[in-house]
Design a protein around this motif. Sequence first.
Motif, PDB file in Angstrom:
ATOM      1  N   GLY A  87      16.561   5.016  -6.637  1.00  0.00           N
ATOM      2  CA  GLY A  87      16.928   6.114  -5.748  1.00  0.00           C
ATOM      3  C   GLY A  87      16.101   6.173  -4.483  1.00  0.00           C
ATOM      4  N   ALA A  88      15.553   5.021  -4.068  1.00  0.00           N
ATOM      5  CA  ALA A  88      14.761   4.994  -2.835  1.00  0.00           C
ATOM      6  C   ALA A  88      15.674   4.894  -1.621  1.00  0.00           C
ATOM      7  CB  ALA A  88      13.795   3.807  -2.857  1.00  0.00           C
ATOM      8  N   ASP A  89      15.222   5.443  -0.519  1.00  0.00           N
ATOM      9  CA  ASP A  89      15.993   5.453   0.718  1.00  0.00           C
ATOM     10  C   ASP A  89      15.908   4.084   1.377  1.00  0.00           C
ATOM     11  OD1 ASP A  89      17.238   5.937   3.127  1.00  0.00           O
ATOM     12  OD2 ASP A  89      15.890   7.552   3.746  1.00  0.00           O
ATOM     13  N   ILE A  90      17.036   3.383   1.507  1.00  0.00           N
ATOM     14  CA  ILE A  90      17.030   2.062   2.100  1.00  0.00           C
ATOM     15  C   ILE A  90      16.587   2.106   3.570  1.00  0.00           C
ATOM     16  CG2 ILE A  90      19.431   2.132   2.858  1.00  0.00           C
ATOM     17  CD1 ILE A  90      17.559  -0.904   1.356  1.00  0.00           C
ATOM     18  N   ALA A  91      16.668   3.279   4.183  1.00  0.00           N
ATOM     19  CA  ALA A  91      16.207   3.412   5.570  1.00  0.00           C
ATOM     20  C   ALA A  91      14.699   3.226   5.683  1.00  0.00           C
ATOM     21  CB  ALA A  91      16.609   4.778   6.131  1.00  0.00           C
ATOM     22  N   THR A  92      13.969   3.325   4.565  1.00  0.00           N
ATOM     23  CA  THR A  92      12.519   3.125   4.586  1.00  0.00           C
ATOM     24  C   THR A  92      12.133   1.657   4.426  1.00  0.00           C
ATOM     25  OG1 THR A  92      12.238   3.431   2.191  1.00  0.00           O
ATOM     26  CG2 THR A  92      12.201   5.414   3.577  1.00  0.00           C
ATOM     27  N   GLN A  93      13.130   0.772   4.332  1.00  0.00           N
ATOM     28  CA  GLN A  93      12.856  -0.659   4.167  1.00  0.00           C
ATOM     29  C   GLN A  93      12.451  -1.260   5.516  1.00  0.00           C
ATOM     30  OE1 GLN A  93      16.202  -3.140   3.126  1.00  0.00           O
ATOM     31  NE2 GLN A  93      14.983  -4.462   1.817  1.00  0.00           N
ATOM     32  N   THR A  94      11.363  -0.737   6.053  1.00  0.00           N
ATOM     33  CA  THR A  94      10.865  -1.128   7.369  1.00  0.00           C
ATOM     34  C   THR A  94       9.345  -1.241   7.313  1.00  0.00           C
ATOM     35  OG1 THR A  94      10.589   1.180   8.073  1.00  0.00           O
ATOM     36  CG2 THR A  94      12.740   0.128   8.504  1.00  0.00           C
ATOM     37  N   MET A  95       8.778  -1.890   8.319  1.00  0.00           N
ATOM     38  CA  MET A  95       7.325  -1.948   8.407  1.00  0.00           C
ATOM     39  C   MET A  95       6.728  -0.555   8.563  1.00  0.00           C
ATOM     40  SD  MET A  95       5.877  -4.777   7.873  1.00  0.00           S
ATOM     41  CE  MET A  95       4.265  -4.359   8.539  1.00  0.00           C
ATOM     42  N   ARG A  96       7.415   0.317   9.307  1.00  0.00           N
ATOM     43  CA  ARG A  96       6.909   1.681   9.463  1.00  0.00           C
ATOM     44  C   ARG A  96       6.891   2.400   8.123  1.00  0.00           C
ATOM     45  NH1 ARG A  96       9.284   6.409  13.549  1.00  0.00           N
ATOM     46  NH2 ARG A  96       7.868   8.062  12.846  1.00  0.00           N
ATOM     47  N   GLY A  97       7.982   2.257   7.360  1.00  0.00           N
ATOM     48  CA  GLY A  97       8.039   2.905   6.052  1.00  0.00           C
ATOM     49  C   GLY A  97       6.947   2.408   5.132  1.00  0.00           C
ATOM     50  N   MET A  98       6.681   1.113   5.180  1.00  0.00           N
ATOM     51  CA  MET A  98       5.620   0.552   4.354  1.00  0.00           C
ATOM     52  C   MET A  98       4.244   1.033   4.823  1.00  0.00           C
ATOM     53  SD  MET A  98       4.963  -3.423   3.299  1.00  0.00           S
ATOM     54  CE  MET A  98       4.771  -4.022   4.987  1.00  0.00           C
ATOM     55  N   ALA A  99       4.018   1.021   6.129  1.00  0.00           N
ATOM     56  CA  ALA A  99       2.715   1.425   6.661  1.00  0.00           C
ATOM     57  C   ALA A  99       2.413   2.887   6.352  1.00  0.00           C
ATOM     58  CB  ALA A  99       2.669   1.183   8.161  1.00  0.00           C
ATOM     59  N   GLU A 100       3.432   3.739   6.388  1.00  0.00           N
ATOM     60  CA  GLU A 100       3.220   5.152   6.072  1.00  0.00           C
ATOM     61  C   GLU A 100       2.742   5.322   4.636  1.00  0.00           C
ATOM     62  OE1 GLU A 100       7.021   6.792   6.962  1.00  0.00           O
ATOM     63  OE2 GLU A 100       6.572   7.125   9.100  1.00  0.00           O
ATOM     64  N   ARG A 101       3.293   4.544   3.727  1.00  0.00           N
ATOM     65  CA  ARG A 101       2.888   4.642   2.324  1.00  0.00           C
ATOM     66  C   ARG A 101       1.523   4.010   2.085  1.00  0.00           C
ATOM     67  NH1 ARG A 101       7.789   5.348   3.247  1.00  0.00           N
ATOM     68  NH2 ARG A 101       9.147   6.579   1.904  1.00  0.00           N
ATOM     69  N   VAL A 102       1.234   2.955   2.804  1.00  0.00           N
ATOM     70  CA  VAL A 102      -0.100   2.361   2.719  1.00  0.00           C
ATOM     71  C   VAL A 102      -1.151   3.362   3.177  1.00  0.00           C
ATOM     72  CG1 VAL A 102      -1.624   0.607   3.721  1.00  0.00           C
ATOM     73  CG2 VAL A 102       0.652  -0.028   2.910  1.00  0.00           C
ATOM     74  N   ALA A 103      -0.850   4.116   4.222  1.00  0.00           N
ATOM     75  CA  ALA A 103      -1.802   5.111   4.727  1.00  0.00           C
ATOM     76  C   ALA A 103      -2.102   6.172   3.662  1.00  0.00           C
ATOM     77  CB  ALA A 103      -1.259   5.769   5.992  1.00  0.00           C
ATOM     78  N   ILE A 104      -1.071   6.593   2.928  1.00  0.00           N
ATOM     79  CA  ILE A 104      -1.275   7.566   1.846  1.00  0.00           C
ATOM     80  C   ILE A 104      -2.126   6.954   0.739  1.00  0.00           C
ATOM     81  CG2 ILE A 104      -0.126   8.902   0.038  1.00  0.00           C
ATOM     82  CD1 ILE A 104       2.266   9.167   1.957  1.00  0.00           C
ATOM     83  N   MET A 105      -1.824   5.719   0.368  1.00  0.00           N
ATOM     84  CA  MET A 105      -2.589   5.052  -0.679  1.00  0.00           C
ATOM     85  C   MET A 105      -4.054   4.921  -0.288  1.00  0.00           C
ATOM     86  SD  MET A 105       0.361   2.223  -1.516  1.00  0.00           S
ATOM     87  CE  MET A 105      -0.713   1.105  -2.400  1.00  0.00           C
ATOM     88  N   LYS A 106      -4.305   4.598   0.972  1.00  0.00           N
ATOM     89  CA  LYS A 106      -5.694   4.468   1.417  1.00  0.00           C
ATOM     90  C   LYS A 106      -6.420   5.813   1.390  1.00  0.00           C
ATOM     91  CE  LYS A 106      -5.831   0.204   4.042  1.00  0.00           C
ATOM     92  NZ  LYS A 106      -6.507  -0.455   5.159  1.00  0.00           N
ATOM     93  N   ARG A 107      -5.693   6.882   1.677  1.00  0.00           N
ATOM     94  CA  ARG A 107      -6.312   8.213   1.570  1.00  0.00           C
ATOM     95  C   ARG A 107      -6.709   8.510   0.131  1.00  0.00           C
ATOM     96  NH1 ARG A 107      -2.606  12.718   3.624  1.00  0.00           N
ATOM     97  NH2 ARG A 107      -4.438  13.954   3.017  1.00  0.00           N
ATOM     98  N   VAL A 108      -5.825   8.160  -0.802  1.00  0.00           N
ATOM     99  CA  VAL A 108      -6.139   8.357  -2.222  1.00  0.00           C
ATOM    100  C   VAL A 108      -7.370   7.543  -2.599  1.00  0.00           C
ATOM    101  CG1 VAL A 108      -5.320   7.970  -4.575  1.00  0.00           C
ATOM    102  CG2 VAL A 108      -3.761   8.912  -2.855  1.00  0.00           C
ATOM    103  N   TRP A 109      -7.395   6.271  -2.192  1.00  0.00           N
ATOM    104  CA  TRP A 109      -8.521   5.404  -2.549  1.00  0.00           C
ATOM    105  C   TRP A 109      -9.819   5.846  -1.886  1.00  0.00           C
ATOM    106  CZ3 TRP A 109      -5.096   0.547  -1.434  1.00  0.00           C
ATOM    107  CH2 TRP A 109      -4.250   0.334  -2.539  1.00  0.00           C
ATOM    108  N   ALA A 110      -9.722   6.537  -0.763  1.00  0.00           N
ATOM    109  CA  ALA A 110     -10.925   7.036  -0.084  1.00  0.00           C
ATOM    110  C   ALA A 110     -11.451   8.317  -0.727  1.00  0.00           C
ATOM    111  CB  ALA A 110     -10.636   7.278   1.393  1.00  0.00           C
ATOM    112  N   GLY A 111     -10.729   8.848  -1.717  1.00  0.00           N
ATOM    113  CA  GLY A 111     -11.163  10.062  -2.394  1.00  0.00           C
ATOM    114  C   GLY A 111     -10.745  11.337  -1.694  1.00  0.00           C
ATOM    115  N   GLU A 112      -9.824  11.220  -0.709  1.00  0.00           N
ATOM    116  CA  GLU A 112      -9.330  12.419  -0.039  1.00  0.00           C
ATOM    117  C   GLU A 112      -8.326  13.148  -0.934  1.00  0.00           C
ATOM    118  OE1 GLU A 112      -7.719  11.784   3.826  1.00  0.00           O
ATOM    119  OE2 GLU A 112      -9.190  10.225   4.339  1.00  0.00           O
ATOM    120  N   LYS A 113      -8.263  14.449  -0.785  1.00  0.00           N
ATOM    121  CA  LYS A 113      -7.235  15.229  -1.468  1.00  0.00           C
ATOM    122  C   LYS A 113      -5.940  15.143  -0.660  1.00  0.00           C
ATOM    123  CE  LYS A 113     -10.318  18.653  -3.580  1.00  0.00           C
ATOM    124  NZ  LYS A 113     -10.601  20.117  -3.724  1.00  0.00           N
TER     125      LYS A 113
END
Length: 293
Positions: free
Chosen positions: A106-132
């Motif tokens: 059920g993922a949005d195929i419109a997110t199949q872009t470098m921008r969509g990937m980079a946005e999720r990477v940014a969230i993952m890095k926040r989690v790994w940095a210990g941010e809430k």
Amino acid sequence: MTLPVMEPDLDGATLKQWARIVDDGPFSSLCWGERIAFGNPDSSTLLGAVAAWTDRVRLVTTVVVPQLHDPVMLAKALATGDMLSGGRLTVGIGVGGRKEDYDAVGADIATQTMRGMAERVAIMKRVWAGEKVTESVLPVGPPPARVGGPPLLVGTIGPKTVRSAAQWADGMAGTTLDLDVGQQNALFDVARAAWSAAGKPKPHLATSFWFAMGEGDGPRAQMHRHLRRYMNWIPAEFVDAMAPTTGWTGDEDDLREVLRAFEAIGTDEVHLIPTSADVDQLRRVADVAADFI
């Protein structure tokens, strides 16, 4: 070496045997890919298993598609695998090439872009940095073994994607269908220039290709069968047309020659992709890989 996760009739014993042989050396990394609408094991679950089955080798996802997952849960799963493996995880990330995988979750195929990937990477890095990432009492854990999270490789065969990823990736995990060393080196040059322009250290340069080890016509027939099964989203006549020139087949001497050619252009790592779960082929490749330690 890549686990034979895309082969039919797999079981835990086969994967465990492969993982332990790879861990015994001389391979540098143990890799596995992700698909959803297919019979392969779940990537995060397999990460936990290979972390327990191995002690030495690096563990590399080639690749996981963050748009197919909740990014916070994916960050938590990967950090858990990194913790269980003692910091041996490297995360290869890509946008994915199959609409059916997006549809399956059920993922949005419109997110199949470098921008969509980079946005999720940014969230993952926040989690790994210990941010809430929400108003929770505690941040999402566990913390990864390396401050800031495991190394990230962008999975791509295109220069535009490589340039875009230079801001957040530590290197690239590409693939080559026809083993064109010159074309691969041109893409490496794009990565070298992009990382330099971003003020970052030299990128980790990895590529991959399918292999079938053996003599005579058998290896090419094995390759063809694998491609027919794996590339099931592509019309069969197109797969049949590309099968004679896709991937590598041959014996030990042939493989040494190919690996030396990639070594000569500065390839840091080649992720070999099996087209059979036959452990004898794994052992034969290990004998070749020992020459490159």
